[in-house]
Design an enzyme around this catalytic site. Structure first.
Site, short mmCIF file in Angstrom:
data_model
loop_
_atom_site.label_atom_id
_atom_site.label_comp_id
_atom_site.label_asym_id
_atom_site.label_seq_id
_atom_site.Cartn_x
_atom_site.Cartn_y
_atom_site.Cartn_z
CE LYS A 1 -0.76 0.33 5.02
NZ LYS A 1 -0.13 1.63 5.23
CB THR A 2 4.06 2.22 1.60
OG1 THR A 2 3.58 1.93 2.92
CG2 THR A 2 4.91 3.47 1.66
CG ASP B 1 -1.46 4.72 5.01
OD1 ASP B 1 -2.16 3.74 4.70
OD2 ASP B 1 -0.25 4.62 5.32
CD GLU B 2 -2.27 1.83 8.53
OE1 GLU B 2 -3.31 1.14 8.66
OE2 GLU B 2 -1.15 1.34 8.36
CD GLN C 1 -3.40 -4.94 8.33
OE1 GLN C 1 -2.36 -4.71 8.96
NE2 GLN C 1 -3.45 -4.86 7.01
NE ARG D 1 1.75 -7.24 11.05
CZ ARG D 1 1.39 -6.46 10.05
NH1 ARG D 1 2.16 -5.45 9.71
NH2 ARG D 1 0.30 -6.69 9.37
#
Length: 989
Positions: A77-78, A263-264, A309, A849
């Site tokens: 996504k970044t 974002d997020e 998330q 992770r």
């Protein structure tokens, strides 16, 4: 100027009197002509779509309405966000100053800014890339005066807010047991996150306790206003209320930010959602009362997030924001990113299997082309210490085999309390580790004292900070003297600082105290004078620490901890010096070294290795000169490193700098004027041009926006400014920048044409003042202190942290411990579906992770409240397909400890567990109103016992009898311990 962007083509006003991008501060330019002879620089023009999968490419090139990018863990996504911004600038000719990108940490914002800069050059610095709080601070610095606050307001962090709330509860005579300040503050924070101010909070009150909360909220907010301060929750709530109360303010920012990226998004709360609505949603309050055009249409919005998330409900985040995005923004498109670039397929299959048990989620399944990978490893330990011993042993084995470095390994747990067992074992075996989430640098007492001094100096009405340091170091101003000053301030309705300066008028104040207060106020006045003179932050901080006596007290102390505190203060000074070095300009030497004007930083980002900056020597007369312009100290006088001395030259700008792109022209003028004053017709303060409405105090700077009151932009093409210049002799070199009337830039500069471009419009000016430093310190988020990854040294350290802290990180090898119902998922979530689903999302975050190896462990017996606690396996383990886990040890291995019979009845074993648990709960008074006296167990050599701390053990010898009975027990890796059987938390097996 009209836009050729299909999504922003101007149209005639419709019935709602809206036009697309009307009066935008940065109108998108038409296709630009290539400047004569202009060629694309080698390697500068990059294929922004290279290496993207089809879904990522769709997200990057999307045009038109709102879009939700559902980005699974590790789906890149970044990369999508940075390529999207670069695509807007390079391919759609969007002005960088019209882009607002919101992230949740300063670290993520810096990373995004750096990545975009690599793709499109220094023009990326004209964007706003920041956290919600940082963006709101910049808005409020410019507009908060409408609410009666000064733009120099202080920002209270959590510790400051708690201290103020403690004073409020005390003064309102609220019982500290019924109204703990932390609980009251949490209630207030929830109100602010829901945009509920003191006037409307009454509707939330339904109990006597909440009525007390409301009274505290009103008094707390009143004191914040009196102190010219805002807390963190105020930053966003006040920004939203500002836009709602003043439509012209909202329109200013809607016109400026034509492209908004968040974002997020799954972690946004109600206030953050409302801010996005103000900038990008449909508003129904009619055309704004602005002078230069009708209401702006909604900006082009892209949000990136993953409902799977969403793990911060305890901070006020609401998952509905992302689940209902299509409803909130009609016509929105949704793009799924399901390809994972981080983990092996086995890890992803386990995560997919767990998260599919949640209801109402957007269906997606992560997949990877990295191969199946190793199986997950499962382990059932006897106790939490055995679990930690297994983890330490596995890490050592992997490192010895060369499979990993310590820095590639992470240990995750649900609560901070679980770290104790891991730490004890890691210390014993000599395994290097670092716990993330301990006492953070800016929360240490000595650091908070120093920051308290700086805040009190920068804002005289900040009573909380002032009272913190009033007697630090001890200077003979006791509680009685402080109370007398407080009473005087309340009686005369003045600030605590002003009352201190009238100490001679306070009745009942001891002469000695009055003398000490006079000395203290004289010292504070001296420091305030430094700030008024424009002294950089590091100079003010150094003066405070030396002249206050703080350093002297630590130097003379015999307490070994004070040596550490002294080192921490030295580190703080280093931080301030780095801030000044990065926030100011670079010295240009006579040989042209130093990076040239093109290397001037446009934002004070801390650097790892700051270069020392020195000022040229000046004689007494020249040292007192001030540069022409606004009358403030010039950047060359106070902002160290900006001086241009006689004989210096401006070295050529790097190929991809703002100057090389033709956005600025540099003229070098040698003047015989010893003061270096520039032409009054062509000079302006470096902090920005004066407001077009004639307000000379309104200047474009790091935290204030230009007024969009002219159609051609906030700065006309003929305006120019002079970079600060000082002199060590009779001649002065003055460098001016000008904006050409018509700029024609080749494709490497995004085809920008026209005079709308202005440095101050998009990029903050260098600012090394105390206020800028305090703002930077206040906005440091917890997540910004998480290590970037493996340590620089090849050995590194194992990283230990809670699952909440692990969000956004990744490691080759991950150990996830405590997988027991009541631990993870947490006990409080077991009876509530929504909370259990959040725990499951937390498990999904933890599983994803890991890149290569994932270990899952649990303990049959875990110490809680001083007694053994038997928890069943976590339900999340049962949700993972059995073929994905290689169980190294199962619960069946426990039978050899409890009975020599392989047919030992399990139900009998469970009955004895329950009896033992009941006995221990009664022993410590947990779960029983009448604790019973502990029965001393009868032991003999060879007996097996279970200790709540040391785990399983074998009795070696016994001595004494009755209450004096003792036993020597061999606990294996924990060693042999001599225990008092009356007090030891053990049971016989």
């Amino acid at each position: 100027m009209t836009s050729t962007d299909p999504s922003e083509t101007s149209a005639a006003p419709d019935a709602s009197d809206q036009v697309d991008g009307a009066g935008a501060l940065f109108p998108d330019p038409p296709a630009a002509k290539r400047s004569p002879g202009g060629k694309r620089k080698k390697g500068r023009k990059k294929d922004l779509l290279a290496g993207l999968n089809p879904q990522q490419r769709q997200a990057v090139t999307h045009e038109g309405g709102p879009v939700l990018v559902v980005a699974g863990a590790g789906s890149g996504k970044t990369r999508v966000l940075t390529r999207r911004i670069a695509y807007l600038v390079s391919e759609r000719n969007v002005h960088p100053g019209s882009i607002l990108a919101i992230t949740f940490t300063n670290k993520a914002a810096a990373e995004m800014r750096d990545r975009v800069t690599e793709l499109v050059g220094n023009r990326a610095k004209l964007m706003w890339v920041s956290t919600f709080h940082s963006a709101c601070v910049r808005i409020l610095r410019a507009e908060v005066g409408r609410f009666g606050l000064s733009r120099t307001f202080s920002i209270y962090d959590d510790t400051d807010a708690k201290r103020l709330m403690t004073l409020v509860c005390r003064d309102l005579s609220l019982d500290q047991k019924r109204f703990p300040p932390r609980a009251v503050l949490n209630w207030v924070s929830n109100c602010k996150n829901e945009l509920v101010d003191t006037e409307s909070a009454g509707s939330k009150v339904s109990t006597e306790i909440e009525q007390g909360y409301l009274e505290a909220y009103k008094e707390y907010q009143s004191r914040l206003t009196a102190a010219n301060a805002l807390d963190f929750d105020d930053l966003i709530m006040t920004s939203v209320h500002l836009m709602q109360a003043f439509p012209e303010v909202r329109e200013q920012y809607r016109r400026r930010f034509r492209h908004v990226l968040v974002d997020e998004y799954q972690d946004t709360n109600i206030a953050q959602y409302a801010l996005i609505q103000q900038l990008c949603g449909e508003v129904d309050d009619g055309p704004a009362a602005v002078e230069d055009g009708p209401q702006a249409s909604p900006s082009e919005l892209m949000v990136v997030g993953d409902s799977d998330q969403s793990i911060y409900a305890f901070r006020g985040a609401t998952i509905r924001n992302i689940l209902d995005f299509e409803t909130d923004f009609p016509g929105a498109e949704t793009i799924l990113l399901e390809q994972n670039y981080r983990s092996t397929q086995n890890i992803l299959d386990a995560a997919n299997a767990v998260i599919t048990n949640n209801e109402g989620r957007k269906d997606k399944r992560l997949w990877s082309d990295a191969g199946t990978g190793e199986q997950l490893v499962g382990y059932v330990a006897d106790s939490e210490h055995d679990e930690a011993q297994f983890v330490a042993g596995e890490i050592d084995a992997l490192v010895d085999a060369g499979s990993v470095k310590y820095g590639d390994v992470a240990v995750f747990y649900r609560t901070n309390a679980q770290s104790r067992a891991f730490e004890e074992v890691f210390i014993r075996v000599g395994l290097p580790y670092k716990v993330v989430g301990g006492v953070r640098f800016y929360e240490r007492r000595e650091i908070r004292d120093a920051i308290g001094y700086l805040r009190a100096i920068a804002n005289r009405t900040d009573d909380v900070s002032l009272r913190r340091i009033l007697n630090v170091p001890k200077r003979g101003i006791g509680d009685r003297a402080e109370a007398a000053v407080e009473a005087y301030a309340a009686e005369h309705r003045i600030s605590f600082a002003d009352a201190l300066r009238k100490a001679d008028e306070i009745e009942g104040l001891a002469t000695r105290s009055a003398k000490q207060i006079a000395g203290f106020t004289a010292f504070m006045d001296k420091c305030e004078g430094l700030v008024a003179d424009g002294a950089p932050a590091d100079e003010v901080l150094t003066t405070v620490l030396q002249d206050s006596g703080y350093l002297t007290e630590l130097h003379e102390s015999s307490d070994p901890q004070d040596e550490t505190r002294l080192e921490n203060l030295v580190e703080l000074v280093a931080v301030a010096r780095e801030f000044v070095a990065a926030g100011g300009a670079t010295t240009i030497g006579s040989d042209g070294s130093g990076g040239g004007l093109s290397s001037l930083s446009t934002e004070p980002i801390l650097t790892a290795d700051p270069q020392p900056v020195t000022e040229p020597e000046q004689d007494g007369a020249d040292a007192s000169k001030k540069s022409a312009g606004s009358g403030k100290k010039s950047a060359g006088s106070r902002k160290k490193g900006a001086e241009l001395v006689e004989g210096s030259r401006v070295d050529p700008a790097p190929p991809d700098s703002l100057f090389a792109e033709g956005l600025f022209e540099l003229d070098e003028v040698v003047s015989a004027d010893p003061e270096g004053s520039a032409d009054p017709e062509g000079s302006a303060d470096r902090e920005g041009s004066a407001d077009r409405e004639g307000n000379a105090d309104q200047r474009v700077s790091d935290d204030q926006l230009p007024s969009p009151s002219t159609s051609s932009g906030p700065m006309a093409a003929e305006d120019s400014g002079a970079l600060a210049a000082t002199s060590s002799g009779s001649a002065t070199t003055t460098v001016t920048y000008t904006i050409p009337d018509q700029i024609e830039i080749g494709p490497d500069a995004d085809e920008l044409v026209g005079a709308e471009f202005e440095l101050g419009a998009g990029a903050p000016e260098p600012d090394v003042t105390l206020g800028a430093f305090l703002e930077r310190v206040a906005l440091v988020a917890d997540a910004d202190q998480i290590p970037d990854g493996p340590a620089e040294e090849s050995s590194g350290m194992v990283t230990m942290m809670t699952l909440h802290t692990a969000k956004g990180l990744e490691f080759d090898t991950v150990f996830l411990g405590g997988l027991e119902d009541g631990i993870f998922p947490h006990q409080r979530a077991l009876g509530e579906r929504k909370e259990l689903e959040e725990e499951r999302r937390l498990a999904y975050v933890g599983l994803t992770r890991a890149r290569k190896r994932l270990y899952l462990s649990r303990a049959i017996v875990r110490s809680a409240w001083g007694a053994p606690q038997h928890n069943p396996p976590s339900r999340f383990l049962a949700e993972i397909p059995v073929d994905l886990i290689d169980w190294r040890r199962t619960e069946g291995a426990m039978t050899s400890w409890r009975s020599t019979s392989a047919t030992y009845d399990r139900s009998e074993r469970e009955r004895k567990k329950e009896e033992a648990t009941a006995r221990w709960r009664n022993t410590v008074g947990f779960g029983s109103s009448l604790p019973q006296r502990k029965e001393v167990p009868t032991l003999k050599a060879g007996d097996r016992v279970l200790h709540s701390v040391f785990g399983m053990g074998s009795v070696v010898a016994v001595s004494g009898d009755g209450d004096a009975a003792k036993a020597d027990v061999d606990f294996g890796s924990a060693g042999t311990k001599r225990l008092s059987l009356r007090h030891a938390p053990i049971e016989k097996l």
